[in-house]
Design an enzyme around this catalytic site. Structure first.
Site, PDB file in Angstrom:
ATOM      1  N   SER A 144       0.862  -1.192   0.000  1.00 30.91           N
ATOM      2  CA  SER A 144       0.000   0.000   0.000  1.00 30.91           C
ATOM      3  C   SER A 144       0.891   1.232   0.000  1.00 30.91           C
ATOM      4  O   SER A 144       2.011   1.181   0.547  1.00 30.91           O
ATOM      5  CB  SER A 144      -0.865   0.005   1.265  1.00 30.91           C
ATOM      6  OG  SER A 144      -1.513   1.253   1.418  1.00 30.91           O
ATOM      7  N   TYR A 157      -1.611  -1.087  10.562  1.00 26.29           N
ATOM      8  CA  TYR A 157      -1.775  -1.399   9.129  1.00 26.29           C
ATOM      9  C   TYR A 157      -0.592  -0.850   8.332  1.00 26.29           C
ATOM     10  O   TYR A 157      -0.016  -1.555   7.500  1.00 26.29           O
ATOM     11  CB  TYR A 157      -3.094  -0.794   8.631  1.00 26.29           C
ATOM     12  CG  TYR A 157      -3.347  -1.013   7.150  1.00 26.29           C
ATOM     13  CD1 TYR A 157      -3.966  -2.173   6.693  1.00 26.29           C
ATOM     14  CD2 TYR A 157      -2.978  -0.055   6.207  1.00 26.29           C
ATOM     15  CE1 TYR A 157      -4.200  -2.380   5.326  1.00 26.29           C
ATOM     16  CE2 TYR A 157      -3.202  -0.252   4.850  1.00 26.29           C
ATOM     17  CZ  TYR A 157      -3.821  -1.414   4.415  1.00 26.29           C
ATOM     18  OH  TYR A 157      -4.049  -1.614   3.062  1.00 26.29           O
TER      19      TYR A 157
HETATM   20  N1  LIG Z   1      -8.778  -0.736  -1.145  1.00 23.55           N
HETATM   21  C1  LIG Z   1      -7.766   0.064  -1.004  1.00 23.55           C
HETATM   22  O1  LIG Z   1      -7.912   1.306  -1.086  1.00 23.55           O
HETATM   23  C2  LIG Z   1      -6.378  -0.495  -0.758  1.00 23.55           C
HETATM   24  C3  LIG Z   1      -5.299   0.408  -0.787  1.00 23.55           C
HETATM   25  C4  LIG Z   1      -4.019  -0.068  -0.588  1.00 23.55           C
HETATM   26  C5  LIG Z   1      -3.802  -1.417  -0.383  1.00 23.55           C
HETATM   27  N2  LIG Z   1      -4.864  -2.283  -0.335  1.00 23.55           N
HETATM   28  C6  LIG Z   1      -4.546  -3.711  -0.130  1.00 23.55           C
HETATM   29  O2  LIG Z   1      -5.096  -4.455  -1.196  1.00 23.55           O
HETATM   30  C7  LIG Z   1      -5.399  -5.784  -0.743  1.00 23.55           C
HETATM   31  C8  LIG Z   1      -6.848  -6.105  -1.100  1.00 23.55           C
HETATM   32  O3  LIG Z   1      -7.679  -5.197  -0.399  1.00 23.55           O
HETATM   33  P1  LIG Z   1      -9.180  -4.857  -0.834  1.00 23.55           P
HETATM   34  O4  LIG Z   1      -9.350  -3.408  -0.675  1.00 23.55           O
HETATM   35  O5  LIG Z   1      -9.494  -5.506  -2.106  1.00 23.55           O
HETATM   36  O6  LIG Z   1      -9.954  -5.526   0.400  1.00 23.55           O
HETATM   37  P2  LIG Z   1     -11.185  -6.565   0.474  1.00 23.55           P
HETATM   38  O7  LIG Z   1     -11.564  -6.552   1.906  1.00 23.55           O
HETATM   39  O8  LIG Z   1     -12.175  -6.254  -0.563  1.00 23.55           O
HETATM   40  O9  LIG Z   1     -10.492  -7.954   0.099  1.00 23.55           O
HETATM   41  C9  LIG Z   1      -9.610  -8.631   0.963  1.00 23.55           C
HETATM   42  C10 LIG Z   1      -9.744 -10.109   0.689  1.00 23.55           C
HETATM   43  O10 LIG Z   1      -8.814 -10.795   1.551  1.00 23.55           O
HETATM   44  C11 LIG Z   1      -9.478 -11.937   2.074  1.00 23.55           C
HETATM   45  N3  LIG Z   1      -8.851 -12.348   3.338  1.00 23.55           N
HETATM   46  C12 LIG Z   1      -8.825 -11.684   4.506  1.00 23.55           C
HETATM   47  N4  LIG Z   1      -8.208 -12.421   5.437  1.00 23.55           N
HETATM   48  C13 LIG Z   1      -7.830 -13.579   4.833  1.00 23.55           C
HETATM   49  C14 LIG Z   1      -7.177 -14.744   5.271  1.00 23.55           C
HETATM   50  N5  LIG Z   1      -6.774 -14.886   6.550  1.00 23.55           N
HETATM   51  N6  LIG Z   1      -6.944 -15.737   4.386  1.00 23.55           N
HETATM   52  C15 LIG Z   1      -7.365 -15.616   3.091  1.00 23.55           C
HETATM   53  N7  LIG Z   1      -8.015 -14.552   2.626  1.00 23.55           N
HETATM   54  C16 LIG Z   1      -8.249 -13.529   3.489  1.00 23.55           C
HETATM   55  C17 LIG Z   1     -10.927 -11.478   2.279  1.00 23.55           C
HETATM   56  O11 LIG Z   1     -11.808 -12.591   2.398  1.00 23.55           O
HETATM   57  C18 LIG Z   1     -11.159 -10.650   1.028  1.00 23.55           C
HETATM   58  O12 LIG Z   1     -11.639 -11.438  -0.039  1.00 23.55           O
HETATM   59  C19 LIG Z   1      -5.128  -5.798   0.752  1.00 23.55           C
HETATM   60  O13 LIG Z   1      -3.857  -6.348   0.999  1.00 23.55           O
HETATM   61  C20 LIG Z   1      -5.162  -4.317   1.115  1.00 23.55           C
HETATM   62  O14 LIG Z   1      -4.423  -4.054   2.271  1.00 23.55           O
HETATM   63  C21 LIG Z   1      -6.157  -1.844  -0.521  1.00 23.55           C
END
Ligand SMILES: NC(=O)c1ccc[n+]([C@@H]2O[C@H](COP(=O)([O-])OP(=O)(O)OC[C@H]3O[C@@H](n4cnc5c(N)ncnc54)[C@H](O)[C@@H]3O)[C@@H](O)[C@H]2O)c1
Length: 266
Positions: A144, A157
């Site tokens: 991130s 985080y």
């Molecule tokens: N959305 C944003 O703005 C953003 C920004 C920067 C980074 N991220 C990163 O991108 C990645 C995806 O995030 P997102 O926004 O799509 O979130 P999201 O919550 O939509 O998806 C996260 C997924 O991870 C799965 N997950 C959680 N714990 C788990 C586990 N123990 N084992 C297996 N699967 C597990 C969940 O079931 C879900 O499907 C993450 O690593 C997040 O930190 C997101």
């Protein structure tokens, strides 16, 4: 079809950014395993993509549990004989009940460390022997921009994502001699279920956001903080993932590349 017949595992691959990566990989010809803790949603995305003619399957996986990770990797090998690409995308924002405060709780530290950082090493360790035996592999860790800039409201985080960037560099050094590239993608704001829950927390804790829906809060942050000013989607992250998973990036390793509309430029 830059990934034709490549075999990819996408952790957390059924929601938000992971679903975008799964979808883009499938459209570029890859065979994809969705390794997510929530099987129902994974099955539903796999069914949808199979109906479009893609080879996408779901395997229930808790990335924090070594046994389930190892059995997911064995099942993948049984089905496809090889693994070419791993995307460590599964992530959590914080423990249930997180509220805006100066320091994250012990539970926030534990869960973000377990899922966002330690599990990246766990899944990588399980997959790398198969890449080594092919002398080829692409590992992509979803970090991130938060891991580069920090935040006063969820340090656990941000630290977990800074750790992911560091782990990416160590892994790139360790596996370079096996022709395995390891890179991180650092997304900025992307509208996903995780983003929605972050905006809900902001709405309940910051007077300036009172009476705004989570989506309105998100749009106002994009307008204020993102130089390119446009909404960013999971496909924008998927596009970079396709590049990093393909031979176009054969000489790129150990990098942490932002996809953030110019929010952060380091
Ligand atoms: N959305 C944003 O703005 C953003 C920004 C920067 C980074 N991220 C990163 O991108 C990645 C995806 O995030 P997102 O926004 O799509 O979130 P999201 O919550 O939509 O998806 C996260 C997924 O991870 C799965 N997950 C959680 N714990 C788990 C586990 N123990 N084992 C297996 N699967 C597990 C969940 O079931 C879900 O499907 C993450 O690593 C997040 O930190 C997101």
């Amino acid at each position: 079809m830059d990934l034709l017949d490549k075999v990819a595992i996408v952790t957390g691959g059924n929601s938000g950014i992971g679903a975008g990566v799964t979808d883009m990989f499938a459209k570029h010809g890859a065979k994809v395993i969705i390794a997510d803790i929530s099987l129902l949603e994974s099955d539903s995305l796999a069914d949808k993509l199979q109906r479009q003619g893609h080879e996408v399957y779901a395997i229930e996986t808790d990335v924090t549990k070594v046994e389930t990770v190892e059995s997911m990797v064995s099942e993948t090998i049984k089905r496809f004989k090889t693994i070419d690409i791993l995307v460590n995308n599964a992530g959590v924002w914080a423990a249930q009940g997180f509220v805006d405060r100066a320091f994250s709780s012990p539970e926030d530290w534990d869960i973000t460390y377990e899922v966002n950082l330690k599990a990246v090493a766990t899944v990588t360790n399980a997959v790398v022997p198969h890449m080594k035996s092919n002398s080829n592999g692409k590992i992509i860790n979803v970090a991130s921009v938060g891991g580069k800039i920090g935040s006063p409201t969820n340090p656990a985080y941000m630290a977990s994502k800074a750790g992911t960037i560091s782990l990416t560099k160590s892994s790139a050094l360790e596996y370079a001699k096996f022709n395995i590239n390891v890179n991180a993608i650092c997304p900025g704001f992307v509208w996903t279920p995780m983003a929605m829950s972050i905006e809900e927390q902001l709405g309940s804790n910051h007077p300036e956001f009172t009476n705004m829906t989570p989506r309105e809060i998100y749009d106002s942050l994009v307008a204020e903080k993102i130089p390119l000013g446009r909404d960013q989607t999971p496909d924008d992250i998927g596009n970079l993932a396709v590049f990093l998973a393909s031979e176009y990036s054969r000489n790129v390793t150990g990098q942490a590349i932002n996809v953030c509309g110019g929010f952060n430029m380091d």
